[in-house]
Write a protein that holds these residues in place. Structure first.
Motif, short mmCIF file in Angstrom:
data_model
loop_
_atom_site.label_atom_id
_atom_site.label_comp_id
_atom_site.label_asym_id
_atom_site.label_seq_id
_atom_site.Cartn_x
_atom_site.Cartn_y
_atom_site.Cartn_z
N LEU A 1 -6.12 -14.79 -15.41
CA LEU A 1 -6.48 -13.86 -14.71
C LEU A 1 -7.72 -13.13 -15.49
CD1 LEU A 1 -3.28 -12.20 -13.33
CD2 LEU A 1 -4.81 -13.81 -12.14
N ARG A 2 -7.56 -13.29 -16.72
CA ARG A 2 -8.84 -12.56 -17.37
C ARG A 2 -9.82 -13.78 -17.77
NH1 ARG A 2 -7.01 -8.32 -22.02
NH2 ARG A 2 -9.42 -8.19 -22.11
N ARG A 3 -9.44 -14.81 -17.91
CA ARG A 3 -10.44 -15.82 -18.32
C ARG A 3 -10.44 -16.96 -17.21
NH1 ARG A 3 -11.77 -12.26 -21.03
NH2 ARG A 3 -12.12 -12.17 -23.33
N PRO A 4 -10.68 -16.64 -15.92
CA PRO A 4 -10.73 -17.69 -15.10
C PRO A 4 -11.70 -18.86 -15.11
CG PRO A 4 -11.39 -15.56 -14.10
CD PRO A 4 -10.94 -15.46 -15.47
N GLU A 5 -12.71 -18.54 -15.89
CA GLU A 5 -13.68 -19.44 -16.26
C GLU A 5 -13.48 -20.54 -16.95
OE1 GLU A 5 -14.25 -16.34 -19.22
OE2 GLU A 5 -13.64 -16.23 -17.30
N GLN A 6 -12.40 -20.34 -17.86
CA GLN A 6 -11.75 -21.23 -18.98
C GLN A 6 -10.73 -22.13 -18.46
OE1 GLN A 6 -12.55 -17.90 -22.37
NE2 GLN A 6 -11.13 -19.39 -22.74
N PHE A 7 -9.84 -21.68 -17.57
CA PHE A 7 -8.61 -22.30 -17.27
C PHE A 7 -8.56 -22.58 -15.62
CE2 PHE A 7 -7.87 -19.78 -21.01
CZ PHE A 7 -7.06 -20.84 -21.40
N SER A 8 -7.99 -23.63 -15.23
CA SER A 8 -7.94 -23.99 -13.94
C SER A 8 -6.59 -23.86 -13.50
CB SER A 8 -8.49 -25.65 -13.93
OG SER A 8 -7.71 -26.51 -14.46
N ALA A 9 -5.65 -23.57 -14.28
CA ALA A 9 -4.21 -23.71 -13.88
C ALA A 9 -3.42 -23.07 -14.83
CB ALA A 9 -3.60 -24.93 -13.42
N ALA A 10 -2.58 -22.11 -14.51
CA ALA A 10 -1.49 -21.49 -15.46
C ALA A 10 0.03 -21.43 -14.83
CB ALA A 10 -1.98 -20.06 -15.88
N ALA A 11 0.89 -21.48 -15.58
CA ALA A 11 2.32 -21.56 -15.41
C ALA A 11 3.16 -20.68 -16.17
CB ALA A 11 2.84 -23.05 -15.38
N SER A 12 3.97 -19.79 -15.53
CA SER A 12 5.00 -18.72 -16.01
C SER A 12 6.29 -19.28 -15.76
CB SER A 12 4.57 -17.48 -15.43
OG SER A 12 5.65 -16.72 -15.98
N LEU A 13 7.19 -19.60 -16.96
CA LEU A 13 8.60 -19.76 -16.72
C LEU A 13 9.27 -18.58 -17.26
CD1 LEU A 13 6.88 -22.37 -17.40
CD2 LEU A 13 9.06 -23.51 -18.23
N SER A 14 9.99 -18.09 -16.34
CA SER A 14 10.83 -16.65 -16.68
C SER A 14 9.89 -15.71 -17.24
CB SER A 14 12.05 -16.96 -17.73
OG SER A 14 12.75 -18.15 -16.86
N GLY A 15 8.74 -15.49 -16.56
CA GLY A 15 7.71 -14.41 -17.40
C GLY A 15 8.07 -13.09 -17.39
N ALA A 16 7.67 -12.49 -18.50
CA ALA A 16 7.74 -11.12 -18.66
C ALA A 16 6.51 -10.47 -18.00
CB ALA A 16 8.09 -10.60 -20.12
N LEU A 17 6.47 -10.46 -16.79
CA LEU A 17 5.30 -10.19 -16.01
C LEU A 17 4.75 -8.67 -15.90
CD1 LEU A 17 5.47 -13.03 -13.24
CD2 LEU A 17 4.59 -13.09 -15.64
N ASP A 18 5.92 -7.89 -15.89
CA ASP A 18 5.53 -6.58 -16.10
C ASP A 18 5.56 -5.95 -17.60
OD1 ASP A 18 5.16 -3.90 -16.09
OD2 ASP A 18 6.52 -3.46 -14.07
N ALA A 19 4.46 -5.90 -18.34
CA ALA A 19 4.45 -5.73 -19.73
C ALA A 19 5.07 -4.44 -19.97
CB ALA A 19 3.08 -5.89 -20.13
N TYR A 20 5.07 -3.47 -19.26
CA TYR A 20 5.51 -2.01 -19.43
C TYR A 20 7.09 -1.73 -18.97
CZ TYR A 20 0.59 -1.64 -19.79
OH TYR A 20 -0.75 -1.85 -20.16
N ARG A 21 7.78 -2.81 -18.65
CA ARG A 21 9.16 -2.68 -18.28
C ARG A 21 10.11 -3.60 -18.89
NH1 ARG A 21 9.93 -0.98 -12.28
NH2 ARG A 21 11.51 -2.79 -12.37
N SER A 22 10.69 -4.42 -18.02
CA SER A 22 11.62 -5.26 -18.62
C SER A 22 11.13 -6.35 -19.66
CB SER A 22 12.42 -5.87 -17.46
OG SER A 22 13.16 -5.10 -16.48
N ASN A 23 10.79 -5.99 -20.79
CA ASN A 23 10.09 -6.99 -21.53
C ASN A 23 10.65 -7.19 -22.91
OD1 ASN A 23 9.65 -4.70 -22.74
ND2 ASN A 23 7.56 -4.29 -21.98
N GLY A 24 12.07 -6.63 -23.15
CA GLY A 24 12.64 -6.85 -24.31
C GLY A 24 11.86 -5.99 -25.58
N LEU A 25 11.26 -5.03 -25.20
CA LEU A 25 10.72 -4.43 -26.17
C LEU A 25 11.31 -2.85 -26.13
CD1 LEU A 25 7.15 -5.05 -26.02
CD2 LEU A 25 8.66 -6.09 -27.65
N ASN A 26 11.50 -2.11 -27.13
CA ASN A 26 11.67 -0.73 -26.88
C ASN A 26 10.47 0.18 -26.57
OD1 ASN A 26 10.57 -0.03 -29.48
ND2 ASN A 26 12.68 -0.45 -30.58
N ALA A 27 10.71 1.33 -26.59
CA ALA A 27 9.64 2.46 -26.22
C ALA A 27 8.52 2.43 -27.28
CB ALA A 27 9.96 3.78 -25.47
#
Length: 256
Positions: A136-162
């Motif tokens: 999404l930030r480098r669409p000119e560099q990549f033609s495809a991308a895949a997320s497996l069980s992605g931590a797609l909300d970086a500010y929520r359920s990401n395995g990190l503490n506050a």
């Protein structure tokens, strides 16, 4: 295939770091595995690790080398620690490293293609976030991308503490447009002339990140992004990812 453990110095990080690289090799007499390599520079998959892993983990937990042997596909697996592929508020510039320096260095070391249609990103959990962030930030560099069980909300359920969230991303809202995949998707969809990469997303229905994945899937659908979504029984574990990475490889738009 050729398997290379590459240790090198990163100017961006200011330290020595590592990547594991698989390079295609044509073989005729190798028992049990076909090796394929086209002439010229190789298409490349940047395969990203999760929060508790490193650059060796895909080789240790899956048969990725065997899975790509017949595809003529190079695989670059960098180490980024617990950085969330981000220029950290209190730490190192891992986003600049993985999006700019790493591809340039890898191509200087190995015969890898720089053509957009030959470059792909994929990852699991934190690496799924990183792969979609590259798309999404480098669409000119990549033609495809895949997320497996992605931590797609970086500010929520990401395995990190506050506190770790704050050290990586800064105070809440300070860099949302740079690191929030939901915002990045909206920004990309709002530019009709911009060709966004094809996206593949999968998650196990028993995974603790399942509901965040559903939210991103629905968000992408509303925006009209080219996203292939799959789900099925599975938790956050390597048996699921070993199976799904094979589906990702089948899905990649490799040039014939």
């Amino acid at each position: 295939m050729a398997l290379i453990q590459c240790d090198f110095f990163s100017e961006t990080l200011g330290l020595s770091t590592s990547m594991t690289v698989i390079l295609p090799q044509s073989t005729r007499s190798q028992i049990g595995m076909e090796g394929k390599a086209a002439g010229g520079k190789h298409p490349t998959l940047y395969l990203l690790h999760g929060l508790s892993d490193d650059h060796t983990i895909w080789l240790r937990r899956t048969s990725i080398e065997r899975y790509v042997a017949h595809l003529g596909l190079a695989v670059v697996m960098p180490a980024v620690h617990r950085s969330y592929y981000t220029n950290m508020a209190e730490g190192l510039n891992y986003w600049t490293f993985v999006s700019e320096e790493l591809p340039a260095l890898a191509r200087s070391f190995f015969p890898l293609s720089s053509a957009r249609e030959d470059n792909f990103a994929a990852g699991l959990s934190m690496g799924g976030y990183g792969a979609f962030k590259l798309a999404l930030r480098r669409p000119e560099q990549f033609s495809a991308a895949a997320s497996l069980s992605g931590a797609l909300d970086a500010y929520r359920s990401n395995g990190l503490n506050a506190e770790e969230v704050r050290r990586i991303f800064g105070e809440p809202g300070s860099t949302a447009s740079d690191n929030d995949l939901f915002v990045l998707a909206e920004q990309g969809a709002a530019q009709p002339a911009l060709e966004l990469p094809k996206l593949y997303q999968c998650c196990g229905t028993e995974d603790f990140l399942y509901h965040d994945n559903i939210r991103f899937r629905d968000h992408a659908a509303r925006l009209g992004l080219d996203l292939t979504y799959e789900e099925g029984p599975g938790t956050h574990e390597w048996g699921y990812w070993d199976e799904q990475i094979r589906r990702v490889l089948d899905w990649l738009p490799l040039r014939k």
